[in-house]
Scaffold this motif. Sequence first.
Motif, PDB file in Angstrom:
ATOM      1  N   TYR A 246       0.837  -1.202   0.000  1.00 38.82           N
ATOM      2  CA  TYR A 246       0.000   0.000   0.000  1.00 38.82           C
ATOM      3  C   TYR A 246       0.871   1.251   0.000  1.00 38.82           C
TER       4      TYR A 246
ATOM      5  N   LYS B 140      -9.825  -1.113   4.902  1.00 37.72           N
ATOM      6  CA  LYS B 140     -10.541  -0.546   3.756  1.00 37.72           C
ATOM      7  C   LYS B 140      -9.583   0.019   2.726  1.00 37.72           C
ATOM      8  N   GLU B 141      -8.571   0.754   3.197  1.00 43.35           N
ATOM      9  CA  GLU B 141      -7.618   1.371   2.276  1.00 43.35           C
ATOM     10  C   GLU B 141      -6.655   0.330   1.695  1.00 43.35           C
TER      11      GLU B 141
ATOM     12  N   SER C  67      -8.595  -1.953  -0.651  1.00 44.49           N
ATOM     13  CA  SER C  67      -9.477  -1.270  -1.611  1.00 44.49           C
ATOM     14  C   SER C  67     -10.912  -1.765  -1.523  1.00 44.49           C
TER      15      SER C  67
END
Length: 335
Positions: free
Chosen positions: A179, A330-331, A334
Amino acid sequence: MVDINNPQGILAAVKCGDLYSNHPLKAKEEYRLLVQKYHPDRNKETMAEDVFLKIRDLYAQAEILFESGQWEESNVIEFKTKEDKFKRLKFIKEFPFELGQQYVASSVVVYVLEAEHKRYFENAIKRVSSLRYENQAMEDEFERYFPKFIDKFETAEGKWVLVIKKTKDLVRLHDLLDYYLGRIEPRHVAWMLSRLGNICCYLDYNGLVHNGISLENCFVSPENHAIALFGGWWYCVGQGEKMLGTQKQIYDVMGPLTKTNKTGSITTDLESIKLIGRVLLNKAQVPDSYQAWLEKGAADSARKEFLRWNKVLRNSYGVRKFMRMEVGEKEVYSL
């Protein structure tokens, strides 16, 4: 399932279960609503025709599968146990690992070991169940960092499945690194190394060597600054006992004597942590004492190494401060 208000999401759907419910009448109603929304005669958006064709094709696929009783849905796996019971898992991501397949979901992590790895399956259960605590305070502190098996079973095809409880705030450390595009800020890496060092101290207290502390086996909570060691327990042995194996990247940083003797040594876990630090930092600029610690050989006890590290932290950053890490499941995935 796909968000029906997102045309691109519909176009990305692969299986009928990504768009329709696993029930003929409900799926028929969903199809009717989607046709109303995206039929080219009603919807003049440029993507409408392609979306409509996708909707129609997946519904045709659904009708066939309803008839045959073979439903398909992305990111779902169903296990048939040796006792002819069925267990279904909806997962976020799946990853191969050296003994089988790993599935990450919001509430669990599942490891599926191939049939020939029964001894590793049994060793993981044995080692986790053997963990001891000096008192209740120690148990309260450490048990959340280790696997809690909520299910374990053999499949009908002879594979071995471990299901580990997971909280939503935990993400795989390797995925967190991805990420951040291959490099994490040094102060965040510092608290991660502290947590891993603390885990090593506990393993040393138990006379154990994990032999699998890696980016793939660690799960991190950016929100709570915590790390859980869920995978790799299949390699865990007592200190001085014959090793069962390890991952290649860990073997590469093992000391020469450990490689020769092929026995469990806490230095293997300590060197694994330093390796993790180097990978997470990816040559980022850090204070000299920080860099020197990463490159220096590990001590012969976890406590000695932890004391060294605490001194490095004080020299590098002074008084400790909690740094928020504004990222989560969530990040990272995705969702």
